[in-house]
Design a protein around this motif. Structure first.
Motif, PDB file in Angstrom:
ATOM      1  N   HIS A  63       0.833  -1.209   0.000  1.00 46.97           N
ATOM      2  CA  HIS A  63       0.000   0.000   0.000  1.00 46.97           C
ATOM      3  C   HIS A  63       0.865   1.256   0.000  1.00 46.97           C
ATOM      4  CE1 HIS A  63       0.749  -0.786   4.276  1.00 46.97           C
ATOM      5  NE2 HIS A  63       0.409   0.453   4.550  1.00 46.97           N
ATOM      6  N   ASP A  67       6.310   3.690   4.797  1.00 46.79           N
ATOM      7  CA  ASP A  67       7.108   2.569   5.303  1.00 46.79           C
ATOM      8  C   ASP A  67       6.978   1.315   4.440  1.00 46.79           C
ATOM      9  OD1 ASP A  67       4.474   2.751   6.403  1.00 46.79           O
ATOM     10  OD2 ASP A  67       4.955   1.253   7.916  1.00 46.79           O
ATOM     11  N   HIS A  68       6.189   1.409   3.351  1.00 49.35           N
ATOM     12  CA  HIS A  68       6.031   0.278   2.433  1.00 49.35           C
ATOM     13  C   HIS A  68       6.492   0.643   1.017  1.00 49.35           C
ATOM     14  CE1 HIS A  68       3.680  -1.881   5.552  1.00 49.35           C
ATOM     15  NE2 HIS A  68       3.461  -0.638   5.941  1.00 49.35           N
ATOM     16  N   ASP A 167      -0.889  -3.996   6.106  1.00 45.99           N
ATOM     17  CA  ASP A 167      -1.199  -3.420   7.425  1.00 45.99           C
ATOM     18  C   ASP A 167      -2.587  -3.799   7.923  1.00 45.99           C
ATOM     19  OD1 ASP A 167       1.312  -2.459   7.506  1.00 45.99           O
ATOM     20  OD2 ASP A 167       0.772  -0.343   7.634  1.00 45.99           O
ATOM     21  N   HIS A 210       3.192  -5.380  10.247  1.00 45.43           N
ATOM     22  CA  HIS A 210       3.851  -5.043  11.511  1.00 45.43           C
ATOM     23  C   HIS A 210       3.377  -6.047  12.560  1.00 45.43           C
ATOM     24  CE1 HIS A 210       4.852  -1.076   9.772  1.00 45.43           C
ATOM     25  NE2 HIS A 210       3.621  -1.106   9.299  1.00 45.43           N
TER      26      HIS A 210
END
Ligand SMILES: [Zn+2]
Length: 276
Positions: A63, A67-68, A167, A210
């Motif tokens: 997505h 952080d991706h 996520d 995560h």
């Protein structure tokens, strides 16, 4: 640094927010899903793969959140895929002036300074009708939905029984709704959970974006836990969610996230004139 979670599927957990990078072995090289966060961790991953003689032949971002969307030169120049909506969201974000500074505001400085910004978010959108990742390896079915972020997708590596959930279905983070891009964030989230529930029977190993990797029993448990949280949010109830507890991993920031979600949903329903 890589841990095998199923035949030909390995993960690396970052020091940042327990982020999981996933490596899937194919015939000519590997597919990397959400490669990681800290520059030195991605460099180490690239080294490990080089020592194994396994080039990266494809990447995938679940997505369009920072952080991706990271990458490292050592991982090479393979195509990095995302859903069409994911790619469009990134394109929009990166076409506005000052995008780098705006994104960097969200990132801890010690991580931001390791970022290769020229490689940030170079995502090739896959057409919506494409059901799997185009690569020479185990089928990776794209399970796209509209929870958490535009064009969010889980990948189901069917032959390996692995669900890479992005996520969603975390044991440490509460569901974080996409409150900006959708008309009905609660229903979109619940629909996404139903979609994941539909494939749960094929899953032996769950890898969240995560948090901890879980077994088959964790898939339904985490779907139930996420659904209970979203219901509590919808009903403005008090979630008895262990992830919001005083000794939980996210004790310092998740109660704030929860309060903001409650507040934004209340503002939306006021604005739309729908009952809370
Ligand atoms: Zn994330």
């Amino acid at each position: 640094m890589l841990r095998q979670v199923a035949e030909g599927v390995l993960t690396h957990e970052s020091e940042f927010c327990q982020s999981n990078a996933v490596v899937v072995h194919g015939r000519a090289g590997v597919l990397i899903i959400d490669p990681g966060v800290q520059g030195h961790e991605m460099a180490a991953l690239a080294n490990d793969l080089r020592e194994l003689g396994r080039p990266v032949v494809a990447g995938f971002s679940t997505h369009p959140h920072w952080d991706h969307l990271l990458w490292h030169t050592g991982l090479g120049a393979a195509p990095r895929y995302g859903t069409a909506r994911c790619a469009a969201a990134v394109r929009d974000e990166l076409s506005a002036a000052g995008w780098q500074a705006r994104i960097a505001e969200w990132i801890p400085p010690e991580i931001a300074e390791q970022i290769s910004w020229d490689l940030f978010g170079l995502i090739t959108g896959l057409p919506a009708e494409m059901a799997q990742i185009p690569w020479d390896g185990p089928h990776a079915r794209i399970v796209e939905h509209q929870a958490h972020a535009p064009g969010h997708a889980a990948l189901l590596i069917e032959e390996r029984g692995v669900l890479v959930a992005g996520d969603m279905l975390s044991d440490v983070l509460i569901p974080m709704l996409d409150l900006d891009d959708t008309a009905d964030p609660i229903e979109d989230y619940l629909a996404a959970l139903r979609l994941l529930e539909g494939v749960a029977g094929d899953v032996d190993v769950l890898v969240p974006g995560h948090g901890s990797v879980g077994g088959a029993d964790q898939v339904r448990a985490r779907i139930d836990q996420d659904r209970a949280y979203v219901h509590a949010l919808r009903d403005a109830g008090v979630p008895g969610d262990p992830r919001l507890g005083p000794s939980a991993y996210g004790k310092d920031f998740l109660p704030g996230v929860h309060a903001r979600q409650l507040q934004q949903l209340a503002q939306r329903s006021e604005r739309d004139g729908t009952p809370g």
